[in-house]
Every structure is written in structure tokens, then in C-alpha cells.
Design a protein around this motif. Structure first.
Motif: not given
Length: 253
Positions: A5-11, A32-33, A57-67
Motif C-alpha cells: 500500500x502506497x499513498x502519493x500526495x500531489x499526484x 492499493x496505490x 485510487x484517486x482521492x481529493x485532498x487539499x493539504x491546506x484544509x483540515x476538513x
């Protein structure tokens, strides 16, 4: 590397997207990538890869937002189903203020950069720590490695205080100052998480031809990521807490 399993932010582009491409091309790709971007609906190339590879898997993530981070980590835990996270690549970042003199530095640029490079990644690491610990505990591998459980922060040679001096490149205050903070974060985390079997290191991917790096970069994304794959495969306990260049050299703080 042999990671489940790997997570890549800003992909959605640049180095992050190239990591996705090279992971799916491995003889034994991760089960799981998980790739992130701020606007998944606009990440056409990434979405195309996901359609052809059910493990992506493509997931939404804004690293500036805690929510946004909370929603993201909840989805990750559902995807992993308690089986742990082997590798977290904290690649997402910003370069809001380009090169300029000290009198051009803004509070907003510094605060946004610190949020993107420090406070956002810290929260992500904290939220995913149970999954990283689970992977480390379940692994039969001795010692520490990227295949067992690891957090890799993306830093830069521009964050090296030792490299700053007269005749060097023009300053980019918000980027360089906050990336230097990434180096300290890496060192602190590497000490605190060693007992859990989690390797923490940071890397300089090189001057790469991307939207952020510009057209004059010395490396293509393909060259950078291939070198980083080799580097990650060599990581062990002695690699923790250090800043590595893509070519394996240790960069002084």
C-alpha cells in the motif's frame, strides 16, 4: 521495493504523477496505490490511469484544509481495511513566491507555504500513524525499510542551510525556509518513530522539468523517479533522519 500500500500526495502532475505511472508498471504493483489531488475531476491523466488499473485510487485532498485531510484519511482507512500502510510519500507542495529580495517576502506566502509543507503533512502523518504502525507490526521483515513502513518527505537542496552563500541562486524565502523546516521535522519524526519500526527520511528529487521546476530543469520526471525508486530500495535504519539527493548523496543540513 515490494509494497502492498502506497499513498502519493500531489499526484495529478509532475513527479507525483510519474510515481503513479512507475508504480503501476512494476512487476508486482501495490495492491492499493492511493493518489491525491485538489481537483480530481480535472486530473484527466491520473483518472485515465485509475480506470485502467483497479488498484489505483484517486482521492481529493487539499493539504491546506483540515476538513479535507479528515475526509481523506477516513477514506484511506476504509480502503486499507485495517491492513496497514507501507509507504507515505509527502510530495504535495507549493511555490507561491518565486525568487526575489527580502523586502518582497510576504506574511501570506510564508504562512501558506508553512501550511502546505509542515502543518498539513504533520496532520496527515498523525492521522495515518496507526496504519503505518500496523504495517510495521505485521511485516516479517527485520530492521527498517520502505517496503515495511516509511514516511518520505519531499524536501530540496534549496533547503540546505549549508548550501546558501554568496554567488548562489537567488533566494526564494517562503519555499526555502519552510522546506528547511521539513528537514527538522524529518529528523524529529525519525527519532520518535524508530521504536515503531517506521523509517522517516527526506529527499531532494533533483531539478526536474515540471510546472514547478520550470523548463530548464536538469532531469525529466522519468529520470528523477527511476533514481528515487533505486534510492528507496536501498533505504534501511541508517537512512532515517537524513536528506538524500535523488542520486543517493547525503545533502548537508
Amino acid at each position: 521495493m515490494n509494497v502492498r500500500s502506497v499513498i502519493i500526495t500531489g499526484a495529478n502532475r509532475g513527479i507525483g504523477l510519474e510515481f503513479v505511472k512507475q508504480f503501476v508498471a512494476l512487476p508486482k504493483p501495490p495492491s492499493h496505490l492511493i493518489s491525491t489531488c485538489r481537483s480530481p475531476e480535472q486530473a484527466t491523466e491520473l483518472q485515465s490511469i485509475a480506470k485502467s488499473n483497479s488498484n489505483v485510487h484517486v482521492l481529493q485532498l487539499d493539504i491546506l484544509s483540515d476538513d479535507s485531510i479528515n475526509a481523506f484519511t477516513d477514506k484511506v482507512k476504509n480502503i486499507l481495511e485495517g491492513q496497514g500502510l507501507n509507504l507515505l510519500l509527502n510530495n504535495a507542495g507549493v511555490h507561491l513566491e518565486r525568487f526575489g529580495d527580502f523586502d518582497k517576502v510576504s506574511r501570506n506566502g510564508l504562512e501558506q507555504s508553512f501550511s502546505a509543507h509542515i502543518t498539513g503533512p504533520v496532520k496527515i502523518c498523525q492521522d495515518l500513524l496507526p496504519s503505518l504502525k500496523a504495517a510495521a507490526a505485521a511485516s516479517p521483515q527485520p530492521g527498517m525499510s520502505v517496503s515495511k513502513a516509511a514516511i518520505i518527505h519531499f524536501s530540496s537542496i534549496m533547503a540546505s542551510i549549508a548550501s546558501v552563500g554568496p554567488g548562489g541562486p537567488p533566494s526564494s524565502y517562503s519555499y526555502q525556509v519552510t522546506k528547511s523546516a521539513v528537514n527538522m521535522l524529518t529528523k524529529l519524526m525519525s527519532v520518535d518513530l524508530e521504536s515503531s519500526g517506521i523509517l522517516v527520511a527526506c529527499i531532494h528529487p533533483g531539478w526536474v522539468k515540471t510546472d514547478m521546476g520550470g523548463p530548464n530543469g536538469q532531469l525529466t520526471t522519468d529520470q528523477s523517479v527511476k533514481s528515487l525508486f533505486e534510492l528507496f530500495s536501498s533505504f534501511n535504519k541508517s537512512s532515517a533522519g537524513k536528506l538524500f539527493s535523488y542520486n543517493g548523496e547525503i545533502i548537508p543540513w
